[in-house]
Design an enzyme around this catalytic site. Sequence first.
Site, PDB file in Angstrom:
ATOM      1  N   CYS A   1      14.773  -9.485   8.125  1.00 35.29           N
ATOM      2  CA  CYS A   1      14.739 -10.593   7.155  1.00 35.29           C
ATOM      3  C   CYS A   1      16.159 -11.059   6.808  1.00 35.29           C
ATOM      4  CB  CYS A   1      13.959 -10.204   5.904  1.00 35.29           C
ATOM      5  SG  CYS A   1      14.447  -8.638   5.193  1.00 35.29           S
TER       6      CYS A   1
ATOM      7  N   SER B   1      14.885  -4.415 -12.068  1.00 32.31           N
ATOM      8  CA  SER B   1      15.262  -4.176 -10.671  1.00 32.31           C
ATOM      9  C   SER B   1      16.771  -4.102 -10.448  1.00 32.31           C
ATOM     10  CB  SER B   1      14.657  -5.261  -9.788  1.00 32.31           C
ATOM     11  OG  SER B   1      15.031  -6.532 -10.258  1.00 32.31           O
TER      12      SER B   1
ATOM     13  N   TYR C   1      14.699  -2.210  -3.057  1.00 31.53           N
ATOM     14  CA  TYR C   1      13.755  -2.568  -4.107  1.00 31.53           C
ATOM     15  C   TYR C   1      12.442  -1.783  -4.134  1.00 31.53           C
ATOM     16  CZ  TYR C   1      10.541  -5.536  -6.788  1.00 31.53           C
ATOM     17  OH  TYR C   1       9.623  -5.997  -7.689  1.00 31.53           O
TER      18      TYR C   1
ATOM     19  N   CYS D   1       9.243 -11.758   6.716  1.00 32.20           N
ATOM     20  CA  CYS D   1       8.879 -10.437   7.234  1.00 32.20           C
ATOM     21  C   CYS D   1       7.477 -10.538   7.834  1.00 32.20           C
ATOM     22  CB  CYS D   1       8.866  -9.415   6.097  1.00 32.20           C
ATOM     23  SG  CYS D   1       8.317  -7.787   6.651  1.00 32.20           S
TER      24      CYS D   1
ATOM     25  N   CYS E   1       0.759  -1.245   0.000  1.00 30.03           N
ATOM     26  CA  CYS E   1       0.000   0.000   0.000  1.00 30.03           C
ATOM     27  C   CYS E   1       0.802   1.315   0.000  1.00 30.03           C
ATOM     28  CB  CYS E   1      -0.965   0.058   1.169  1.00 30.03           C
ATOM     29  SG  CYS E   1      -1.899  -1.446   1.388  1.00 30.03           S
TER      30      CYS E   1
ATOM     31  N   CYS F   1      15.471  -1.601   9.890  1.00 26.86           N
ATOM     32  CA  CYS F   1      15.010  -2.969  10.119  1.00 26.86           C
ATOM     33  C   CYS F   1      15.823  -3.855   9.178  1.00 26.86           C
ATOM     34  CB  CYS F   1      13.522  -3.131   9.810  1.00 26.86           C
ATOM     35  SG  CYS F   1      13.013  -4.866  10.008  1.00 26.86           S
TER      36      CYS F   1
ATOM     37  N   CYS G   1      12.568   0.087   7.065  1.00 26.38           N
ATOM     38  CA  CYS G   1      12.742  -1.140   6.262  1.00 26.38           C
ATOM     39  C   CYS G   1      13.850  -0.940   5.223  1.00 26.38           C
ATOM     40  CB  CYS G   1      11.421  -1.458   5.571  1.00 26.38           C
ATOM     41  SG  CYS G   1      11.556  -2.744   4.331  1.00 26.38           S
TER      42      CYS G   1
ATOM     43  N   ASP H   1      21.417  -8.310  -9.635  1.00 27.66           N
ATOM     44  CA  ASP H   1      19.996  -8.288  -9.265  1.00 27.66           C
ATOM     45  C   ASP H   1      19.863  -7.704  -7.867  1.00 27.66           C
ATOM     46  OD1 ASP H   1      17.308  -8.520  -9.610  1.00 27.66           O
ATOM     47  OD2 ASP H   1      17.249 -10.695  -9.681  1.00 27.66           O
TER      48      ASP H   1
ATOM     49  N   ASN I   1      -0.917   2.125   5.769  1.00 26.75           N
ATOM     50  CA  ASN I   1       0.058   1.260   5.106  1.00 26.75           C
ATOM     51  C   ASN I   1       0.842   0.538   6.192  1.00 26.75           C
ATOM     52  OD1 ASN I   1       3.293   1.972   3.642  1.00 26.75           O
ATOM     53  ND2 ASN I   1       2.126   0.120   3.471  1.00 26.75           N
ATOM     54  N   GLY I   2       0.716  -0.770   6.250  1.00 29.91           N
ATOM     55  CA  GLY I   2       1.493  -1.495   7.256  1.00 29.91           C
ATOM     56  C   GLY I   2       0.765  -2.701   7.800  1.00 29.91           C
TER      57      GLY I   2
HETATM   58  S1  SF4 Z   1      11.850  -7.778   7.766  1.00 31.67           S
HETATM   59 FE1  SF4 Z   1      12.859  -7.081   5.874  1.00 31.67          FE
HETATM   60  S2  SF4 Z   1      11.181  -6.570   4.457  1.00 31.67           S
HETATM   61 FE2  SF4 Z   1      10.296  -6.691   6.533  1.00 31.67          FE
HETATM   62  S3  SF4 Z   1      10.331  -4.600   7.323  1.00 31.67           S
HETATM   63 FE3  SF4 Z   1      12.209  -5.584   8.005  1.00 31.67          FE
HETATM   64  S4  SF4 Z   1      13.717  -5.114   6.418  1.00 31.67           S
HETATM   65 FE4  SF4 Z   1      11.697  -4.691   5.563  1.00 31.67          FE
END
Ligand code: SF4
Length: 507
Positions: free
Chosen positions: A482, A321, A273, A421, A18, A479, A267, A383, A125-126
């Site tokens: 992941c 990308s 990306y 995530c 979103c 963050c 994030c 990539d 958004n979230g």
């Molecule tokens: S886990 Fe990865 S994709 Fe999810 S918010 Fe954190 S950095 Fe972004």
Amino acid sequence: MLFNKPKIKMRDKIKDHCAIFGVTSDDLGFSVSKLLYQGLIALQHRGQESTGISILKTGGKIITYKKSGLVSKVLESKILSQYWGNVGIGHNRYATTGAIGYKSTDYMQPFHFKNNEIEFSMAFNGTIANFDDIKKKMDDMGRVFITDTDTEVIAQLIGSIALGTEDWPEVLTLASRLLDGSYSLILMTPEGDIYAMRDPLGFKPLCIGELKNPRRNIYFVASESCAIDVVGGTLIRDVKPGEIIHLSHQKDIHSENVIKSNRTALCQFEFVYFARPDSIIDGVSVAEARLRLGAYLAKNDPILRDPEIRENAIVVPVPDSGRSVAVGYAKEAKLPYVEGMMKNRYVHRTFIMPGQAKRKLAVKEKLNPIKSVVFDKDIILLDDSIVRGTTTQQIVSLLREKGGAKRVHLRVSCPPIISPCYMGIDFPTKDELIAGRFQELYGENFLEEIRRTIGADTLLYQTVEDLTQAIGKDKNKLCLACLTGDYQLKSVKKLAELEKSIVRSRI
Ligand code: SF4
């Protein structure tokens, strides 16, 4: 948006959930609907499944229009002329296919909340990680929900708190203390105010802008600054993590409160990306961050010290990308940047087709190596990320078998994605992430096993340290969950442990 993912998509690209955009003008004779349209078009990359706007009509009536489809299809000119007012908010949605009723407008945004005492429209958004707990408590209080989205849970929560105070910043501050999640939201009141709030860790970007001329002052709030650029506005600044901003059509744009946190968690994937390259997020140009990501890969690349490879090498992006990162790599490596693959822009279904054979065919339909360019070359293939690995494997094989490449050296601007995530991004489970599964299976040899499975001659991932350097932010500002498995939200830590134990039990 939906925290409980009902069905896993067989996609090989991670998707954000979103976009939000809000506009207010002090000119009662001016409609902001065209600006909403332009802003939402600029944010189309963050959500393509439905779009919607809420407009404040003269006299304080909120009207909302939302429908499945792209912005250009949903917000036709006759709709824009009907939805006329000097304050409005809009939303582009990325839905999770399979959710019951996901095509119903009840699941689309903005979400218009109205009871006998409280009215507002909200776009969000979230994801709210403690969605179930809050919903259960509100169920027990007798609240009736018409959807199973966290958007409605937030709206109901805000509606309940607003019964006790008319002070909207106070309502939002109290709501944010109860919400454990990653979110940016905007809320429009019948009085013509827009409030914008970013979660205290600042997972999702949000920024404000203005457009002033002798006739009117216009203020904007947007998921990304590219939307403010596109409508001709000037970026003022990012909304700070935990900040509540008030866009008042009668007055100005100002900060109401900042809920402090001892770290932030923007994030990192926004830079890798999600975000448009022409956006600036928390003071960092996305385009420049991507160029630096490519440059860092080149700085660490051992094959560049091999004269035989250097002599024969070209830098090729996976379209689209891998482009910016390939430009950064080629510049640093002092090697030619070459478009070695043709992308068919009219194929839109590559990554969501179930079944290995169908997906393989779809990649062939979408990407074709340019043989005259890649034949007998050492291809340094750039990539942004590897998710499941299936598409990357096919691209490497196409370059070699159809294009006749001598060797394929895969370079990835995002470090290995080892954990899912839970912060509102459409992500495969740990079991489906090639790096997540292989790390559990092969321990410290997992990168070599990924290389072998994908079929590349060499493989180099970005390191987490270089990623943060390229973005230009400390680790405790981003963050990286992941990539590290280290989650910042309390409600998520438990979930991640559970999934990890499930994967281990399967191995
Ligand atoms: S886990 Fe990865 S994709 Fe999810 S918010 Fe954190 S950095 Fe972004």
